[in-house]
Motif scaffolding. Structure first.
Motif, PDB file in Angstrom:
ATOM      1  N   UNK A   1       0.846  -1.193   0.000  1.00  0.00           N
ATOM      2  CA  UNK A   1       0.000   0.000   0.000  1.00  0.00           C
ATOM      3  C   UNK A   1       0.876   1.236   0.000  1.00  0.00           C
ATOM      4  N   UNK A   2       0.476   2.217  -0.789  1.00  0.00           N
ATOM      5  CA  UNK A   2       1.160   3.501  -0.770  1.00  0.00           C
ATOM      6  C   UNK A   2       0.793   4.170   0.546  1.00  0.00           C
ATOM      7  N   UNK A   3       1.802   4.520   1.313  1.00  0.00           N
ATOM      8  CA  UNK A   3       1.504   5.049   2.644  1.00  0.00           C
ATOM      9  C   UNK A   3       1.793   6.542   2.725  1.00  0.00           C
ATOM     10  N   UNK A   4       0.886   7.271   3.376  1.00  0.00           N
ATOM     11  CA  UNK A   4       1.071   8.706   3.586  1.00  0.00           C
ATOM     12  C   UNK A   4       1.478   8.947   5.030  1.00  0.00           C
ATOM     13  N   UNK A   5       2.476   9.772   5.222  1.00  0.00           N
ATOM     14  CA  UNK A   5       2.916  10.096   6.580  1.00  0.00           C
ATOM     15  C   UNK A   5       2.981  11.612   6.717  1.00  0.00           C
ATOM     16  N   UNK A   6       2.260  12.119   7.701  1.00  0.00           N
ATOM     17  CA  UNK A   6       2.236  13.556   7.981  1.00  0.00           C
ATOM     18  C   UNK A   6       3.622  13.981   8.485  1.00  0.00           C
ATOM     19  N   UNK A   7       4.140  15.103   8.028  1.00  0.00           N
ATOM     20  CA  UNK A   7       5.443  15.559   8.524  1.00  0.00           C
ATOM     21  C   UNK A   7       5.422  17.044   8.890  1.00  0.00           C
ATOM     22  N   UNK A   8       6.288  17.374   9.855  1.00  0.00           N
ATOM     23  CA  UNK A   8       6.556  18.782  10.179  1.00  0.00           C
ATOM     24  C   UNK A   8       7.947  19.092   9.649  1.00  0.00           C
ATOM     25  N   UNK A   9       8.100  20.253   9.048  1.00  0.00           N
ATOM     26  CA  UNK A   9       9.410  20.617   8.507  1.00  0.00           C
ATOM     27  C   UNK A   9      10.145  21.549   9.461  1.00  0.00           C
ATOM     28  N   UNK A  10      11.424  21.268   9.661  1.00  0.00           N
ATOM     29  CA  UNK A  10      12.262  22.216  10.391  1.00  0.00           C
ATOM     30  C   UNK A  10      13.552  22.379   9.603  1.00  0.00           C
ATOM     31  N   UNK A  11      14.201  23.510   9.801  1.00  0.00           N
ATOM     32  CA  UNK A  11      15.436  23.783   9.080  1.00  0.00           C
ATOM     33  C   UNK A  11      16.611  23.352   9.946  1.00  0.00           C
ATOM     34  N   UNK A  12      17.379  22.375   9.487  1.00  0.00           N
ATOM     35  CA  UNK A  12      18.575  21.951  10.209  1.00  0.00           C
ATOM     36  C   UNK A  12      19.777  22.636   9.575  1.00  0.00           C
ATOM     37  N   UNK A  13      20.967  22.360  10.142  1.00  0.00           N
ATOM     38  CA  UNK A  13      22.164  23.019   9.633  1.00  0.00           C
ATOM     39  C   UNK A  13      22.371  22.733   8.152  1.00  0.00           C
ATOM     40  N   UNK A  14      22.002  21.520   7.732  1.00  0.00           N
ATOM     41  CA  UNK A  14      22.274  21.158   6.332  1.00  0.00           C
ATOM     42  C   UNK A  14      21.005  20.897   5.526  1.00  0.00           C
ATOM     43  N   UNK A  15      19.986  21.675   5.768  1.00  0.00           N
ATOM     44  CA  UNK A  15      18.788  21.546   4.939  1.00  0.00           C
ATOM     45  C   UNK A  15      17.537  21.238   5.735  1.00  0.00           C
ATOM     46  N   UNK A  16      16.478  20.964   5.008  1.00  0.00           N
ATOM     47  CA  UNK A  16      15.187  20.722   5.655  1.00  0.00           C
ATOM     48  C   UNK A  16      15.115  19.302   6.210  1.00  0.00           C
TER      49      UNK A  16
END
Ligand code: AMP
Ligand code: MG
Length: 653
Positions: free
Chosen positions: A368-383
Motif C-alpha cells: 500500500x502507498x503510505x502517507x505520513x504527515x510531517x513537520x518541517x524544520x530547518x537543520x544546519x544542512x537543509x530541511x
C-alpha cells in the motif's frame, strides 16, 4: 505497478465493495483516462475581474513596451559624439534647441550636431540624439546653451523601444495564475480583456448522520464536520470554485437527490465519508446510477485512504473521499489536486513539493502507498521532515504538519537519513524561527507566548526527552526540553547532556499518582502505599507511559518487576493518562499535578521532576533562542508558570 487484487472475503457476501483494490498509480491512470482529454471552458474577463484566474491561452505582446525610445532621466538629449572630448577641465558648449520634450509630447525638431534638446523623464528621444545627459551634470550658459564636462556613452539613460516587452514576444503563458504583476504586464500592453479558464465549480458534501456543522451545538455521539470546511478551502486553494452543500444524512434517497441536484450545475462533485464498510454507506451505490462510466476505482491501495472512490458520471468527476479527515486530506492532495488543477487550467503545483531529510526510520506496510504527515524544520544542512502521528483519525497532527510524504507501495520502510519529497498542504514552507524538539509540557506554551506575540514562529515537536536529545545532537532543533532522571547520580538531566549541549533550567513539576477523587483505594495514602495497594487489588487497572518518557522511569521504579493489569497501555502524554483515569479506562497512572488538577482528578505527590532545556550551544546566539531564554527568565512567565502549578527553576534549584 501491478494491480493488487484481493479476493472477495467470504464473510461479506452482502458487501459489493472493495472487490478489486487498485494500486494508487492504476487508479490515477484510469481516472485520468476517463476524464482527459477534454475541452476546458474559458471565459472573457476584464483585467480587474481576471485576478486569481488562470490564463486560458498564451498572450502575445501586441506592441513594443516602451513603444518608443524613452528617456529615463530629466536632462538633455544629445549626440554622444559631440561630447567625445569632454572632461572635468575640457567643458563643451552645446546649443539648446528651441523645444522642451515633456512626457506625452512628440518631438518635432531633430538634434543636429552641436545641439541638445531639453527632455523630461519618460519623454521620447528625438531624431538624431543617441544619449541623455542628466540635468545635474550640466551648467546653463545663458538661456540658449549648456556646458557639459563629461563624456556620454551612446545609449545612456535611454530605454529603447521594446526593451521591456517586445512586440510578438510571448508575454504570459496559458495556465499562469493572474496576479497584480500579470495585470500590470497586460495593462502595459494595452490589453483590457483576457480569456481565462472558467474556475471549475466543485460541489462539496459531507455525509454522515453524526455530523454537525461548526457553530452548532454538538449532540451526544456527534462530531463536527471537519471535511466540509477543509475540502472547501482546499478547492479554492487549487483554483476551483467551491459550493459547500453541508452534511447530508446517511439516507440513500436524500443523498441521491442532493447529488443529482449538485451534478446539474457543477463541474465536479466531492463527497466525503460513507465509503467504508457499514450499513449507512450508500454513496457508492448511488454513483452507480448517476451516469456512465460510473465507478472507476473503489478501494485504492493507500494507507490511510483505502476507501477512496473515484467515478466519472457522464463526464463529470465524482469523488468520495474517505471519512477520516486526515485520510480525506491525503487523498485530496495526492490524487484530486492534480486533476482539479488540470480542470482549472493550472499547471501541476511545483511549488507544493520540497525535499527534506527524514531523521528517523519509518516502517511501512508493503503493498500500500503510505502517507505520513510531517513537520518541517530547518537543520544546519537543509530541511528535515519529522513524521507525525500516523493514525488516520488524528486531525490534531494537522496543526504541526506542513505536509506529507508518500512511501511507495513496494517499500517496507524509509531509512533514517533518506531524502524524501514532501507535498505541502499549503504551498509555501513555513520554516519556524525556533524549533523545540523533545518532551512537551503545557508550561512551554506559557513561555513561548511572548515570542509568538513578537512575530517569531515556534514549532514544538513532541518526541519525548530522549528523542529530543538525539535531535539536538543531530542539529535539528534549537533546544530540547528534557526531564530525565539518572539513577546513578540521583539527579536530573545534567548527566544526559552530550558535547555541544548546555542545560538551561526550566521549571519543576510535581509528578504523582493520579486517581479519581473519592476513590478510597488511593485517597490519603502515600504514592508508594497507593501503588502497593493497587497491585494487590486484582480489579485495579493502571495506565502506563511510553518507553523513553521521564515519567516512565518513575513508574518503573515504583513497580519494580511487577506488571499490573494495564501496564501495556502506554500513551504518550500526561493528558492521555489523566483522560484514561477520568474516563474509567484505568484507575491510576502517573502524571503531573497541573494536568491532574485541570482534569479534576485526585493526586498524590511523589517527586518533583526537573523540566529543563538542553540548548544547542552553536545556536544559542540566534535571535529566537535569545528571545526564548529572555522569556524563560522573565518575571511574567515565572508568574504564569506558578499560576499553572509549576515551580520556576533557577540555576540553584
Ligand atoms: P465513514 O467513511 O463515513 O465510515 O467515516 C469514517 C470516519 O470518519 C468516521 O469516524 C466518521 O465519523 C468520520 N467522518 C466522516 N465524515 C467526516 C467529516 N466530514 N468530518 C469529520 N469526520 C468525519
Ligand atoms: Mg459515515
Amino acid at each position: 505497478m501491478p494491480n493488487v487484487t484481493i479476493a472477495k472475503p467470504r464473510d461479506s457476501v452482502d458487501q459489493d465493495q472493495f472487490l478489486t483494490i487498485l494500486s494508487r498509480e492504476d487508479a490515477i491512470a484510469r481516472f485520468e483516462a476517463a476524464l482527459f482529454p477534454r475541452n476546458i471552458p474559458s471565459e472573457r474577463k476584464s483585467l480587474a475581474d481576471a485576478l486569481g484566474h488562470a490564463l486560458a491561452a498564451d498572450i502575445v505582446a501586441p506592441i513594443d513596451v516602451p513603444p518608443f525610445d524613452r528617456s529615463n532621466v530629466d536632462g538633455f538629449a544629445v549626440r554622444s559624439a559631440d561630447l567625445a572630448g569632454a572632461g572635468e577641465s575640457v567643458p563643451v558648449r552645446i546649443a539648446l534647441n528651441d523645444e522642451m520634450i515633456a512626457c506625452g509630447t512628440a518631438p518635432v525638431q531633430p538634434v543636429l550636431t552641436g545641439t541638445a534638446t531639453s527632455i523630461a523623464t519618460g519623454g521620447p528621444v528625438p531624431r538624431g540624439a543617441d544619449a541623455i545627459i542628466m540635468v545635474e551634470h550640466t551648467q546653463p550658459l545663458g538661456t540658449d546653451a549648456i556646458e557639459i564636462r563629461r563624456a556620454a556613452l551612446p545609449g545612456q539613460f535611454v530605454s529603447y523601444a521594446g526593451s521591456d516587452i517586445a512586440r510578438g514576444e510571448t508575454l504570459l503563458r496559458a495556465g499562469t495564475m493572474i496576479g497584480s504583476r500579470e495585470i500590470g504586464m497586460l495593462a502595459a500592453c494595452g490589453i483590457a480583456h483576457v480569456a481565462v479558464v472558467r474556475r471549475p465549480r466543485v460541489a462539496v458534501m459531507s455525509t454522515g448522520d453524526e455530523l454537525v456543522q461548526p457553530g452548532e451545538t454538538l449532540r451526544p455521539a456527534a462530531i463536527y464536520d471537519t471535511n466540509g470546511a477543509i475540502v472547501t478551502a482546499a478547492v479554492t486553494e487549487n483554483g476551483g470554485d467551491p459550493l459547500f452543500l453541508g452534511a447530508i444524512a446517511d439516507d440513500e434517497q436524500v443523498l441521491e437527490t442532493a447529488m443529482r441536484k449538485a451534478l446539474e450545475t457543477c463541474d465536479m462533485l466531492v463527497l466525503s465519508g460513507g465509503t467504508s464498510k457499514g450499513a449507512g454507506d450508500v454513496s457508492h451505490r448511488i454513483i452507480a446510477r448517476l451516469g456512465l462510466p460510473g465507478i472507476i476505482a473503489h478501494g485504492v491501495a493507500l494507507k490511510p485512504g483505502k476507501p477512496l472512490c473515484l467515478a466519472v458520471c457522464d463526464g463529470t468527476p465524482v469523488v468520495i473521499l474517505p471519512g477520516f479527515p486526515t485520510s480525506a486530506m491525503f487523498t485530496f492532495h495526492d490524487i484530486l489536486v492534480p486533476i482539479l488543477r488540470r480542470l482549472a487550467g493550472l499547471p501541476p503545483r511545483a511549488d507544493a513539493q520540497v525535499t527534506a531529510k527524514v531523521p528517523v526510520r519509518i516502517a511501512s506496510e508493503l503493498g500500500r502507498t503510505e502517507f505520513v504527515m510531517v513537520s518541517l524544520v530547518e537543520a544546519d544542512n537543509g530541511l528535515i521532515a519529522y513524521p507525525g502521528g500516523k493514525g488516520s483519525g488524528a486531525i490534531t497532527s494537522f496543526a504541526q504538519a506542513d505536509g506529507f510524504l508518500r512511501i511507495d507501495a513496494l517499500a517496507d520502510q524509509i531509512l533514517a537519513g533518506t531524502e524524501a519529497v514532501v507535498t505541502l498542504f499549503t504551498p509555501h514552507v513555513r520554516v519556524p524561527d525556533l524549533v523545540i524538539v523533545g518532551s512537551h509540557c503545557t508550561g512551554l506554551d506559557l513561555v513561548t507566548e511572548p515570542l509568538a506575540r513578537a512575530g517569531l514562529s515556534v514549532r514544538s515537536i513532541s518526541v519525548g526527552s530522549l528523542g529530543g536529545l538525539a535531535a539536538a545532537k543531530r542539529g535539528e532543533c534549537d533546544l530540547a526540553p528534557i526531564h530525565l532522571f539518572d539513577e546513578k547520580t540521583e539527579s536530573y538531566n545534567t548527566p544526559f547532556l552530550a558535547e555541544g549541549l548546555e542545560l538551561v533550567p526550566g521549571w519543576r513539576r510535581m509528578q504523582g499518582i493520579v486517581f479519581r477523587a473519592g476513590d478510597t483505594r488511593f485517597e490519603g495514602l502515600s504514592a508508594q502505599d497507593a501503588v502497593r495497594a493497587a497491585m494487590v487489588d486484582r480489579a485495579c487497572i493502571m495506565v502506563n507511559r511510553n518507553q523513553g518518557a521521564g515519567t516512565r522511569i518513575l513508574i518503573d521504579r515504583l513497580l519494580g518487576s511487577a506488571r499490573p493489569d494495564g501496564y501495556w497501555n502506554q500513551p504518550k502524554s500526561h493528558n492521555a493518562v489523566a483522560a484514561a483515569v477520568g474516563q474509567h479506562r484505568a484507575d491510576w497512572g502517573m502524571t503531573i499535578a497541573p494536568v491532574a488538577r485541570a482534569a479534576g482528578l485526585g493526586f498524590i505527590p511523589l517527586a518533583e521532576e526537573h523540566y529543563d532545556f538542553a540548548v544547542v550551544t552553536a545556536r544559542k546566539q540566534r535571535p529566537a533562542v535569545q528571545a526564548f531564554l529572555a522569556a524563560l527568565a522573565s518575571p511574567e512567565s515565572h508568574a504564569a508558570l506558578a499560576r499553572a502549578g509549576f515551580r520556576p527553576a533557577t540555576a540553584e534549584n
